[in-house]
Motif scaffolding. Structure first.
Motif, PDB file in Angstrom:
ATOM      1  N   LEU A 147     -20.582 -46.619 -46.227  1.00  0.00           N
ATOM      2  CA  LEU A 147     -21.779 -45.248 -46.237  1.00  0.00           C
ATOM      3  C   LEU A 147     -21.413 -43.848 -46.955  1.00  0.00           C
ATOM      4  N   VAL A 148     -23.013 -44.042 -47.048  1.00  0.00           N
ATOM      5  CA  VAL A 148     -23.708 -43.456 -48.019  1.00  0.00           C
ATOM      6  C   VAL A 148     -23.680 -41.610 -47.215  1.00  0.00           C
ATOM      7  N   THR A 149     -22.911 -40.082 -47.752  1.00  0.00           N
ATOM      8  CA  THR A 149     -23.586 -38.757 -47.720  1.00  0.00           C
ATOM      9  C   THR A 149     -24.248 -38.526 -47.674  1.00  0.00           C
ATOM     10  N   GLY A 150     -24.874 -37.408 -47.632  1.00  0.00           N
ATOM     11  CA  GLY A 150     -26.556 -37.054 -48.443  1.00  0.00           C
ATOM     12  C   GLY A 150     -27.143 -37.692 -49.240  1.00  0.00           C
ATOM     13  N   GLY A 151     -26.780 -38.835 -48.459  1.00  0.00           N
ATOM     14  CA  GLY A 151     -28.008 -40.231 -48.563  1.00  0.00           C
ATOM     15  C   GLY A 151     -29.940 -39.768 -48.851  1.00  0.00           C
ATOM     16  N   ALA A 152     -29.677 -38.713 -48.331  1.00  0.00           N
ATOM     17  CA  ALA A 152     -31.319 -38.542 -48.018  1.00  0.00           C
ATOM     18  C   ALA A 152     -31.671 -37.491 -49.014  1.00  0.00           C
ATOM     19  N   GLY A 153     -31.120 -36.933 -50.138  1.00  0.00           N
ATOM     20  CA  GLY A 153     -31.043 -35.755 -50.972  1.00  0.00           C
ATOM     21  C   GLY A 153     -31.682 -36.780 -51.755  1.00  0.00           C
ATOM     22  N   PHE A 154     -31.713 -36.047 -53.384  1.00  0.00           N
ATOM     23  CA  PHE A 154     -32.411 -36.381 -54.328  1.00  0.00           C
ATOM     24  C   PHE A 154     -31.389 -37.408 -55.499  1.00  0.00           C
ATOM     25  N   ILE A 155     -30.023 -37.614 -55.688  1.00  0.00           N
ATOM     26  CA  ILE A 155     -29.666 -38.387 -56.017  1.00  0.00           C
ATOM     27  C   ILE A 155     -29.217 -40.042 -55.343  1.00  0.00           C
ATOM     28  N   GLY A 156     -28.302 -39.016 -53.971  1.00  0.00           N
ATOM     29  CA  GLY A 156     -28.750 -39.993 -52.861  1.00  0.00           C
ATOM     30  C   GLY A 156     -29.631 -41.432 -52.855  1.00  0.00           C
ATOM     31  N   SER A 157     -30.230 -40.707 -52.140  1.00  0.00           N
ATOM     32  CA  SER A 157     -30.990 -41.525 -51.867  1.00  0.00           C
ATOM     33  C   SER A 157     -31.348 -42.726 -53.245  1.00  0.00           C
ATOM     34  N   HIS A 158     -31.541 -42.066 -54.798  1.00  0.00           N
ATOM     35  CA  HIS A 158     -32.071 -43.169 -55.519  1.00  0.00           C
ATOM     36  C   HIS A 158     -30.580 -44.367 -55.196  1.00  0.00           C
ATOM     37  N   TYR A 159     -29.246 -44.029 -55.650  1.00  0.00           N
ATOM     38  CA  TYR A 159     -28.265 -44.461 -54.951  1.00  0.00           C
ATOM     39  C   TYR A 159     -28.955 -45.481 -53.656  1.00  0.00           C
ATOM     40  N   VAL A 160     -29.199 -45.377 -52.617  1.00  0.00           N
ATOM     41  CA  VAL A 160     -29.254 -46.358 -51.674  1.00  0.00           C
ATOM     42  C   VAL A 160     -30.776 -47.752 -52.230  1.00  0.00           C
ATOM     43  N   ARG A 161     -31.608 -46.550 -52.946  1.00  0.00           N
ATOM     44  CA  ARG A 161     -33.301 -47.543 -52.691  1.00  0.00           C
ATOM     45  C   ARG A 161     -32.662 -48.435 -54.308  1.00  0.00           C
ATOM     46  N   THR A 162     -31.338 -48.243 -55.002  1.00  0.00           N
ATOM     47  CA  THR A 162     -31.074 -49.077 -56.000  1.00  0.00           C
ATOM     48  C   THR A 162     -30.035 -49.746 -54.754  1.00  0.00           C
ATOM     49  N   LEU A 163     -29.302 -49.583 -54.908  1.00  0.00           N
ATOM     50  CA  LEU A 163     -28.807 -50.799 -53.992  1.00  0.00           C
ATOM     51  C   LEU A 163     -29.491 -51.684 -53.370  1.00  0.00           C
ATOM     52  N   LEU A 164     -30.624 -50.623 -52.316  1.00  0.00           N
ATOM     53  CA  LEU A 164     -30.944 -52.531 -51.581  1.00  0.00           C
ATOM     54  C   LEU A 164     -32.436 -52.907 -52.125  1.00  0.00           C
ATOM     55  N   GLY A 165     -32.131 -52.423 -53.151  1.00  0.00           N
ATOM     56  CA  GLY A 165     -33.777 -52.914 -53.662  1.00  0.00           C
ATOM     57  C   GLY A 165     -33.017 -54.025 -55.094  1.00  0.00           C
ATOM     58  N   ALA A 166     -34.587 -54.634 -55.552  1.00  0.00           N
ATOM     59  CA  ALA A 166     -34.583 -55.557 -56.246  1.00  0.00           C
ATOM     60  C   ALA A 166     -33.217 -56.271 -56.645  1.00  0.00           C
ATOM     61  N   ARG A 167     -32.687 -55.371 -58.206  1.00  0.00           N
ATOM     62  CA  ARG A 167     -31.967 -55.780 -58.416  1.00  0.00           C
ATOM     63  C   ARG A 167     -30.635 -55.576 -58.282  1.00  0.00           C
ATOM     64  N   GLY A 168     -30.355 -55.039 -57.205  1.00  0.00           N
ATOM     65  CA  GLY A 168     -28.897 -54.528 -55.950  1.00  0.00           C
ATOM     66  C   GLY A 168     -28.423 -55.355 -56.811  1.00  0.00           C
ATOM     67  N   PRO A 169     -27.295 -55.193 -55.963  1.00  0.00           N
ATOM     68  CA  PRO A 169     -25.266 -55.979 -55.207  1.00  0.00           C
ATOM     69  C   PRO A 169     -25.717 -57.046 -54.386  1.00  0.00           C
ATOM     70  N   ALA A 170     -25.860 -58.212 -54.093  1.00  0.00           N
ATOM     71  CA  ALA A 170     -25.991 -59.233 -53.158  1.00  0.00           C
ATOM     72  C   ALA A 170     -24.778 -58.884 -52.788  1.00  0.00           C
ATOM     73  N   GLY A 171     -25.814 -58.582 -50.495  1.00  0.00           N
ATOM     74  CA  GLY A 171     -24.365 -58.723 -49.134  1.00  0.00           C
ATOM     75  C   GLY A 171     -23.485 -57.466 -49.595  1.00  0.00           C
ATOM     76  N   VAL A 172     -24.801 -56.313 -49.895  1.00  0.00           N
ATOM     77  CA  VAL A 172     -24.196 -54.749 -49.399  1.00  0.00           C
ATOM     78  C   VAL A 172     -25.186 -54.578 -48.695  1.00  0.00           C
ATOM     79  N   ARG A 173     -24.707 -53.748 -47.078  1.00  0.00           N
ATOM     80  CA  ARG A 173     -25.647 -53.124 -46.114  1.00  0.00           C
ATOM     81  C   ARG A 173     -24.875 -51.497 -46.043  1.00  0.00           C
ATOM     82  N   VAL A 174     -25.866 -50.912 -46.119  1.00  0.00           N
ATOM     83  CA  VAL A 174     -25.833 -49.062 -45.922  1.00  0.00           C
ATOM     84  C   VAL A 174     -26.302 -48.594 -45.043  1.00  0.00           C
ATOM     85  N   THR A 175     -25.169 -47.302 -44.228  1.00  0.00           N
ATOM     86  CA  THR A 175     -25.833 -46.848 -43.387  1.00  0.00           C
ATOM     87  C   THR A 175     -25.332 -45.211 -44.543  1.00  0.00           C
ATOM     88  N   VAL A 176     -26.859 -44.361 -43.842  1.00  0.00           N
ATOM     89  CA  VAL A 176     -26.716 -43.095 -44.477  1.00  0.00           C
ATOM     90  C   VAL A 176     -26.645 -42.016 -43.626  1.00  0.00           C
TER      91      VAL A 176
END
Length: 336
Positions: A7-36
């Motif tokens: 669960l990522v709170t504030g995940g539509a903001g500047f840093i939070g959204s980049h964190y989410v994009r990174t987690l779910l991007g091609a180089r992110g960790p396997a086996g992760v689901r994210v709710t913003v």
């Protein structure tokens, strides 16, 4: 393998959204689901999440961290919490601190209450994202994590209170809380009220830019790629109950930074307007990052010259992203 639900709170903001994009991007960790979870106030932009919107492991919930019933439901459905959600602009906190206390202190407590109910057995991880501003101002040297907190703005005071409440839940209840304190972030998708995007967007429109006081206040600059790297190291390898400083290693006076931005945007010093200093303006911030480097192997990878050039280029090429935000900011600005 069972997916880790974060669960990522504030995940539509500047840093939070980049964190989410990174987690779910091609180089992110396997086996992760994210709710913003994001209230989508003036600084929360759903467009920041467009690159991951169709990812099967992504979902977005519009809501407030101060909504106890909603927070409780979401926490039951997740294994870990990474808590970015905060009112974060110092100038706004000087004009009116109530919302900062409500969100930054009260919202953090509501999240901790839910985490304690559902993750109190030590299985969950609660990463609380904080700021170097909680330390106050330092004339020389750098702050280690053990330095006493001495915040000077209402924003910094609300974040310091949240830090202490979070750490108290570890010491009292054994909750797996890990706190990060970062220096000034910069990069793409930054809401254009903070110094670097404010200067860039004004200069690109041929306008003047404001420089507080004598321009000699010093800040350390951290690219969002490096900040996300540090957060992930803390989430995956950090120790419960510990604080980790995350810095970029580039200390500049605001005047030095202004010079670099003027050059990058093709403007001269006649575009700079010196304005009265901010109330209680901290003179210098400087983080000692020895701990996270020694324990977790963190090192900033993005050199400032490259990062700043990429940032200016992004704003030059993405006017449709930031021009509507300027209008929203004007509507959201508190009256004096």
């Amino acid at each position: 393998m069972t997916a880790t639900r974060i669960l990522v709170t504030g995940g539509a903001g500047f840093i939070g959204s980049h964190y989410v994009r990174t987690l779910l991007g091609a180089r992110g960790p396997a086996g992760v689901r994210v709710t913003v979870l994001d209230k989508l106030t003036y600084a929360g932009n759903p467009a920041n999440l467009d690159p991951v919107r169709t990812h099967p492991g992504f979902s977005l919930v519009q809501g407030d961290v101060c909504d106890a019933a909603l927070v409780d439901r979401l926490v039951t459905e997740h294994d870990q919490i990474v808590h970015f959600a905060a009112e974060s602009h110092v100038d706004r906190s000087i004009l009116g601190a109530t919302e900062f206390v409500r969100t930054n202190v009260g919202g953090t407590q509501i999240l901790l209450d839910a985490a304690l109910r559902h993750h109190g057995d030590g299985r969950g991880v609660f990463v609380h994202i904080s700021t170097d501003e909680v330390y106050g101002s330092i004339s020389r040297g750098s702050w280690p994590e053990t330095h006493p907190l001495s915040p000077n703005s209402p924003y910094a005071a609300s974040k310091a209170a949240a830090d202490l409440i979070a750490l108290a839940h570890h010491r009292t209840h054994g909750l797996d809380v890990r706190v990060t304190r970062c220096s000034n972030n910069y990069g793409h998708h930054h809401f254009p009220e903070k110094l670097i995007p404010l200067f860039i967007t004004r200069l690109l429109r041929g306008r003047t830019v404001p420089l507080y006081g004598d321009g000699l206040n010093v800040r350390d600059w951290l690219h969002i790629d490096d900040h996300v790297q540090g957060i992930e190291l803390v989430r995956t390898k950090g120790r419960p109950g510990e604080v980790y400083n995350i810095g970029g290693g580039t200390e500049l006076t605001n005047k030095e930074l202004a010079s670099l931005l003027l050059e990058a945007c093709g403007a001269g010093w006649d575009s700079v307007e010196y304005v009265p200093d901010r109330k209680g303006h901290d003179r210098r911030y400087s983080l000692d990052c020895t701990k996270i480097t020694r324990e977790l192997g963190y090192e900033p990878r993005k050199d400032f010259a490259t990062g700043l050039a990429e940032t200016v280029s992004w704003y030059r090429e993405n006017r449709p992203w930031w021009e509507p935000l300027l209008r929203r900011a004007e509507l959201a600005r508190p009256a004096l």
